[in-house]
Scaffold this motif. Structure first.
Motif, PDB file in Angstrom:
ATOM      1  N   GLU A  51       0.829  -1.209   0.000  1.00 43.47           N
ATOM      2  CA  GLU A  51       0.000   0.000   0.000  1.00 43.47           C
ATOM      3  C   GLU A  51       0.862   1.256   0.000  1.00 43.47           C
ATOM      4  OE1 GLU A  51      -2.772  -0.122   3.175  1.00 43.47           O
ATOM      5  OE2 GLU A  51      -3.882  -1.845   2.377  1.00 43.47           O
ATOM      6  N   LEU A  52       1.912   1.254   0.822  1.00 42.75           N
ATOM      7  CA  LEU A  52       2.795   2.411   0.894  1.00 42.75           C
ATOM      8  C   LEU A  52       3.503   2.648  -0.443  1.00 42.75           C
ATOM      9  CD1 LEU A  52       3.972   4.640   2.716  1.00 42.75           C
ATOM     10  CD2 LEU A  52       5.804   3.036   3.343  1.00 42.75           C
ATOM     11  N   ALA A  53       3.811   1.558  -1.121  1.00 40.85           N
ATOM     12  CA  ALA A  53       4.484   1.667  -2.416  1.00 40.85           C
ATOM     13  C   ALA A  53       3.504   1.920  -3.555  1.00 40.85           C
ATOM     14  CB  ALA A  53       5.284   0.393  -2.701  1.00 40.85           C
ATOM     15  N   GLY A  54       2.222   1.847  -3.245  1.00 38.53           N
ATOM     16  CA  GLY A  54       1.213   2.084  -4.278  1.00 38.53           C
ATOM     17  C   GLY A  54       1.086   0.935  -5.257  1.00 38.53           C
ATOM     18  N   LEU A  55       1.207  -0.304  -4.751  1.00 43.64           N
ATOM     19  CA  LEU A  55       1.126  -1.488  -5.592  1.00 43.64           C
ATOM     20  C   LEU A  55      -0.166  -2.253  -5.340  1.00 43.64           C
ATOM     21  CD1 LEU A  55       4.794  -2.812  -5.224  1.00 43.64           C
ATOM     22  CD2 LEU A  55       3.844  -1.491  -7.108  1.00 43.64           C
ATOM     23  N   SER A  56      -0.662  -2.907  -6.358  1.00 43.52           N
ATOM     24  CA  SER A  56      -1.869  -3.719  -6.268  1.00 43.52           C
ATOM     25  C   SER A  56      -1.528  -5.106  -5.742  1.00 43.52           C
ATOM     26  CB  SER A  56      -2.524  -3.838  -7.648  1.00 43.52           C
ATOM     27  OG  SER A  56      -3.480  -4.881  -7.669  1.00 43.52           O
ATOM     28  N   ILE A  57      -2.144  -5.486  -4.618  1.00 45.54           N
ATOM     29  CA  ILE A  57      -1.909  -6.816  -4.054  1.00 45.54           C
ATOM     30  C   ILE A  57      -2.372  -7.893  -5.024  1.00 45.54           C
ATOM     31  CG2 ILE A  57      -2.505  -8.395  -2.175  1.00 45.54           C
ATOM     32  CD1 ILE A  57      -2.701  -5.981  -0.330  1.00 45.54           C
ATOM     33  N   TYR A  58      -3.459  -7.631  -5.703  1.00 45.56           N
ATOM     34  CA  TYR A  58      -3.992  -8.595  -6.678  1.00 45.56           C
ATOM     35  C   TYR A  58      -2.981  -8.851  -7.800  1.00 45.56           C
ATOM     36  CZ  TYR A  58      -6.847 -10.413 -10.496  1.00 45.56           C
ATOM     37  OH  TYR A  58      -7.333 -11.166 -11.529  1.00 45.56           O
ATOM     38  N   ARG A  59      -2.397  -7.772  -8.312  1.00 44.42           N
ATOM     39  CA  ARG A  59      -1.433  -7.929  -9.403  1.00 44.42           C
ATOM     40  C   ARG A  59      -0.115  -8.533  -8.914  1.00 44.42           C
ATOM     41  NH1 ARG A  59      -2.129  -2.856 -13.617  1.00 44.42           N
ATOM     42  NH2 ARG A  59      -4.327  -3.286 -14.112  1.00 44.42           N
TER      43      ARG A  59
END
Length: 350
Positions: free
Chosen positions: A25-33
């Motif tokens: 979340e902090l890195a702005g990444l999608s957990i799904y992806r």
């Protein structure tokens, strides 16, 4: 420069080390992806294309993902661990290029200086010249045997400059490609059997260049020459310079030219497959005809664990993901990390 081209990415994907905690979340990444990424990477291992994988993603200065899967050694089923040590081969090049640019900032040389100013062996270089070009007299005669085999080797018209080494426009190569004449010279010189960097310079200085310095691009041993330049300009061995000036300040505690005895248990087995036949002489190994992974270097017999005296600036280092991420974060942070300034922002911008 080459450093900037290789390393300045908003996302850096590399080998992994354990000490990081990821925050998607902090890195702005999608957990799904990220789960999709893991699935793809795992398939490489499950299908026998890779022994193991470690992935790390840094975005916006934060560790957003890390994962480890597979084997450090397939035969023994030894699991790949987060602190595994890998041969990083050509990812040695950015580190050595940074080292040379540190000396540039200290006024030790100018980018346009001829290499022979500091390495006399590189003064009277020769270059390969075909007698007939491929468009000989506006035709394709230059492509036809035996016209395409006629050649001359003559003294270069221009001097090789330090900037040519940094951007791979020096005319040096690796001994593979379509130029069979120069390639044979590399094989005959047996450059990788050099006892040290000076011996290496003596070997390659006698091999014709693939082209005039500054007139073309070819991936090759240019960064090995940069490594020797670091030694000449600093008065230290490349091993000592990198350790004291880069590895220690950046806390890269597992990056070496020779794996210490107490770390050999963390050193992975090296595998390879599907290498074109013309390149196989470099490894001096036979290959499985069905393309399956084949071990070409084992930790207990590896040259990386022996008495290393040739510090190859183009491919000689071993490292961990933790260490290499530290180096890349320094580059992304304009040459500084945790209070240690390695390069100035102006040099990074080059």
């Amino acid at each position: 420069l080459l450093i900037r081209l290789i390393l300045l990415f908003p996302l850096f994907i590399s080998l992994l080390a354990a000490q990081y905690s990821a925050n998607p979340e902090l890195a702005g990444l999608s957990i799904y992806r990220l789960e999709g990424l893991k699935k793809i990477m795992y398939e490489f291992v499950d299908e026998g294309k890779l022994a193991g994988v470690q992935t790390a993603i840094i975005r916006n200065g934060s560790i957003g993902h890390y994962d480890t899967y597979g084997y450090a050694d397939i035969d023994s089923k030894k699991q790949l661990k987060d602190d595994a040590i890998f041969r990083i081969y050509s990812m040695t090049k950015p580190i050595v290029s940074v080292a040379l640019m540190m000396l540039y900032e200290e006024g030790k040389f100018l980018l346009d200086d001829p290499v022979h100013k500091y390495i006399p062996e590189m003064k009277n270089l020769r270059v390969y010249k075909p007698v007939f070009t491929q468009n000989f007299f506006g035709s394709t005669l230059g492509k036809i045997w035996p016209l395409n085999k006629l050649r001359s080797v003559r003294k270069t018209k221009t001097h090789m400059r330090i900037i040519d080494l940094l951007r791979h426009t020096s005319g040096l190569g690796y001994g593979w490609g379509s130029n069979t004449y120069v390639d044979r010279k590399y094989k005959k010189a047996d450059i990788w059997e050099a006892k040290d960097t000076k011996d290496f310079i003596n070997k390659i200085s006698k091999i014709p260049l693939y082209h005039e310095p500054g007139t073309g691009w070819r991936y090759g041993v240019s960064t090995d020459v940069c490594g020797y330049l670091v030694e000449v300009l600093s008065g230290q061995s490349l091993d000592e310079f990198l350790s004291s000036r880069i590895f220690m300040p950046l806390n890269m505690v597992d990056t070496h030219f020779q794996v210490p005895d107490n770390k050999i248990n963390r050193f992975t087995t090296n595998y390879i497959n599907n290498i074109p036949e013309k390149y196989r002489w470099l490894l001096r190994k036979s290959f499985n005809p069905d393309g399956k992974l084949m071990a070409i270097d084992n930790p207990d017999s590896s040259e990386f664990t022996k008495n290393v005296t040739f510090f190859s600036g183009g491919g000689g280092l071993v490292s961990t993901t933790k260490d290499y991420v530290q180096f890349c974060k320094m580059i992304l942070n304009q040459g500084e990390l945790n209070g240690s300034r390695i390069l100035s922002p102006k040099t990074i911008e080059l």
